[in-house]
Design a protein around this motif. Sequence first.
Motif, PDB file in Angstrom:
ATOM      1  N   UNK A   1       0.834  -1.209   0.000  1.00  0.00           N
ATOM      2  CA  UNK A   1       0.000   0.000   0.000  1.00  0.00           C
ATOM      3  C   UNK A   1       0.865   1.254   0.000  1.00  0.00           C
ATOM      4  N   UNK A   2       1.981   1.216   0.751  1.00  0.00           N
ATOM      5  CA  UNK A   2       2.908   2.350   0.749  1.00  0.00           C
ATOM      6  C   UNK A   2       3.522   2.543  -0.638  1.00  0.00           C
ATOM      7  N   UNK A   3       3.795   1.460  -1.329  1.00  0.00           N
ATOM      8  CA  UNK A   3       4.368   1.557  -2.672  1.00  0.00           C
ATOM      9  C   UNK A   3       3.387   2.191  -3.643  1.00  0.00           C
ATOM     10  N   UNK A   4       2.103   1.794  -3.544  1.00  0.00           N
ATOM     11  CA  UNK A   4       1.088   2.415  -4.400  1.00  0.00           C
ATOM     12  C   UNK A   4       0.961   3.898  -4.083  1.00  0.00           C
ATOM     13  N   UNK A   5       0.977   4.240  -2.788  1.00  0.00           N
ATOM     14  CA  UNK A   5       0.914   5.652  -2.403  1.00  0.00           C
ATOM     15  C   UNK A   5       2.152   6.409  -2.883  1.00  0.00           C
ATOM     16  N   UNK A   6       3.314   5.729  -2.856  1.00  0.00           N
ATOM     17  CA  UNK A   6       4.542   6.374  -3.337  1.00  0.00           C
ATOM     18  C   UNK A   6       4.466   6.661  -4.831  1.00  0.00           C
ATOM     19  N   UNK A   7       3.883   5.734  -5.604  1.00  0.00           N
ATOM     20  CA  UNK A   7       3.727   5.990  -7.038  1.00  0.00           C
ATOM     21  C   UNK A   7       2.766   7.152  -7.285  1.00  0.00           C
ATOM     22  N   UNK A   8       1.643   7.176  -6.545  1.00  0.00           N
ATOM     23  CA  UNK A   8       0.698   8.287  -6.706  1.00  0.00           C
ATOM     24  C   UNK A   8       1.353   9.612  -6.331  1.00  0.00           C
ATOM     25  N   UNK A   9       2.171   9.596  -5.289  1.00  0.00           N
ATOM     26  CA  UNK A   9       2.852  10.826  -4.877  1.00  0.00           C
ATOM     27  C   UNK A   9       3.845  11.277  -5.937  1.00  0.00           C
ATOM     28  N   UNK A  10       4.645  10.348  -6.466  1.00  0.00           N
ATOM     29  CA  UNK A  10       5.654  10.718  -7.459  1.00  0.00           C
ATOM     30  C   UNK A  10       5.041  11.139  -8.781  1.00  0.00           C
ATOM     31  N   UNK A  11       3.805  10.689  -9.058  1.00  0.00           N
ATOM     32  CA  UNK A  11       3.182  10.996 -10.343  1.00  0.00           C
ATOM     33  C   UNK A  11       2.322  12.256 -10.300  1.00  0.00           C
ATOM     34  N   UNK A  12       1.746  12.550  -9.144  1.00  0.00           N
ATOM     35  CA  UNK A  12       0.818  13.672  -9.069  1.00  0.00           C
ATOM     36  C   UNK A  12       1.329  14.827  -8.202  1.00  0.00           C
ATOM     37  N   UNK A  13       1.870  14.513  -7.040  1.00  0.00           N
ATOM     38  CA  UNK A  13       2.250  15.565  -6.098  1.00  0.00           C
ATOM     39  C   UNK A  13       3.692  16.027  -6.274  1.00  0.00           C
ATOM     40  N   UNK A  14       4.590  15.086  -6.567  1.00  0.00           N
ATOM     41  CA  UNK A  14       6.009  15.447  -6.683  1.00  0.00           C
ATOM     42  C   UNK A  14       6.285  16.429  -7.814  1.00  0.00           C
ATOM     43  N   UNK A  15       5.661  16.295  -9.017  1.00  0.00           N
ATOM     44  CA  UNK A  15       5.893  17.317 -10.052  1.00  0.00           C
ATOM     45  C   UNK A  15       5.480  18.721  -9.617  1.00  0.00           C
ATOM     46  N   UNK A  16       4.375  18.828  -8.883  1.00  0.00           N
ATOM     47  CA  UNK A  16       3.937  20.143  -8.400  1.00  0.00           C
ATOM     48  C   UNK A  16       4.918  20.680  -7.359  1.00  0.00           C
ATOM     49  N   UNK A  17       5.348  19.804  -6.450  1.00  0.00           N
ATOM     50  CA  UNK A  17       6.310  20.229  -5.436  1.00  0.00           C
ATOM     51  C   UNK A  17       7.629  20.652  -6.075  1.00  0.00           C
ATOM     52  N   UNK A  18       8.100  19.904  -7.088  1.00  0.00           N
ATOM     53  CA  UNK A  18       9.335  20.283  -7.789  1.00  0.00           C
ATOM     54  C   UNK A  18       9.192  21.630  -8.482  1.00  0.00           C
ATOM     55  N   UNK A  19       8.042  21.870  -9.090  1.00  0.00           N
ATOM     56  CA  UNK A  19       7.813  23.138  -9.779  1.00  0.00           C
ATOM     57  C   UNK A  19       7.879  24.311  -8.812  1.00  0.00           C
ATOM     58  N   UNK A  20       7.190  24.189  -7.698  1.00  0.00           N
ATOM     59  CA  UNK A  20       7.169  25.285  -6.721  1.00  0.00           C
ATOM     60  C   UNK A  20       8.525  25.439  -6.033  1.00  0.00           C
ATOM     61  N   UNK A  21       9.191  24.305  -5.757  1.00  0.00           N
ATOM     62  CA  UNK A  21      10.470  24.365  -5.059  1.00  0.00           C
ATOM     63  C   UNK A  21      11.553  24.992  -5.927  1.00  0.00           C
ATOM     64  N   UNK A  22      11.722  24.505  -7.151  1.00  0.00           N
ATOM     65  CA  UNK A  22      12.812  24.996  -7.999  1.00  0.00           C
ATOM     66  C   UNK A  22      12.564  26.432  -8.471  1.00  0.00           C
TER      67      UNK A  22
END
Length: 486
Positions: free
Chosen positions: A109-130
């Motif tokens: 379940x953590x792995x599925x959540x990690x994929x959802x995070x890397x696919x949906x939330x991480x790009x937004x976080x990278x955009x705002x961070x960089x």
Amino acid sequence: MKKIHLLILKAFIRPFIVTFFIVMFVLLMLFLWKYIDDLIGKGFEWYTILELMMYASATNVAMALPLSVLLSSIMTYGTLGENYELVAIKSAGISLSRALYPMVIVVAALSVAAFAFSDYMLPVANLKFYSLLYDARKQKSASLIKEGVFNNSFPGYSVRVQKKDPDGQLLHGVMIYERAGGSTSMQPTGASSSGNNVIFAKEGRMFKSFDNAFLIIKLKDGVRYEEDASSNGGYNPRETLMRLRFKETEVKMDLSSFKFNRTPQNEFSKAFQMLSSKQLLYSRDSVEKGVNLGLEQNLGAVTAYIKYFNMPHKPAPRKLPVIPHKHVLEALGSVTDQINAITNAGNEARSLKDIVKPKGDTYIENDKILRRYLIEYQKKFTLSAACLVLFLIGAPLGAIIRKGGLGLPVVISVVFFLIYYIISTIGEKSAKDGNISPVLGTWVAIFVLAPIGLFLSYKAANDSVLFDMELYKRFFANLFKRKESR
């Protein structure tokens, strides 16, 4: 669900949460240590620093989650083994694989959540961070004037002071170079200097205006040198130099360049780290279509510059006679014809080179872009796979070493995580350079560690004493005794 499963889940959740936040804190401190010079002394508001730290924490999840899964699984099963709870579980007829059953579900379940995070939330976080980090690093320092150094940050001025009082406002030995556009209270309102003027003052006090738009320096006991330069930039025989002494004057400097201005985020939105898996595939297909179209057009672009030979789209039905290389020039006839042929061939080769080289450079650059798209796409999945593989290593290791807490488990988890991180970094770099396939480069760490996890699981299921130091001591002692007896 059995009580044993609940016991194992409760033993795992607390170490997982604690280790996750500890790892996030350590990574955040590393981020601050790395960019401390770009953030301190620039006059940022507290909420800007807090926002940057929040986005940095979000980008660190990809590294913190696998490490926390590895560490918490070692701690959980190490504590169970140290307290002989695993012995009790096995004596009740429950194998280690069945004891791992609830944890496999949780980590999946953590792995599925990690994929959802890397696919949906991480790009937004990278955009705002960089984007925020880029603006923060570009921001000028708020320590406006330093001792013994010329400061050129103010438009129209260069300022140098010999000494500053501890309060940072009283200045001694002030020197100000005033370029075109600067103004002081000694000039008429709205007037500006046309040449390079210099102001010397024994003392000065600086403060900001009420709206923080200007820095005002009140100077005392000084002299101002004004040079009346030529208006057309040429020699002026009537050029004059004026010296004006003053008891008190002030210089007003614009602070607009010190304001924190944000760059539009859409300028960063096309970077590889800011795209989801669908966007990566779509962008890669667009670039690939452009590459294929360029390859199709290359033949037509090159054919127009070839004068002596035809390039048919289909092979000729009959074989053409082949003239040996050493007899080609002789077949042309006179020396003049041979020289003309060589000259024309050289010109044609240079023309072809001028056409082909930019196309080749473009193709190489597009090939790098295609590899980057594929690498970022595969990294969406490797985070989930890393959680599963590191759990497959951590749980059997904890059952074998039978040590809980933050001592030996931390050392072992750091060693295995460093192996994973180093291999994945080398593989990703090799894939970016085109030495290996992007798929192999991003998954090579998983391919290396997965057999290790299966081996440790097998050893743990068979009650192996893989890390029993007494066993190794006895082995080497018996080995030395055999050598001495011989």
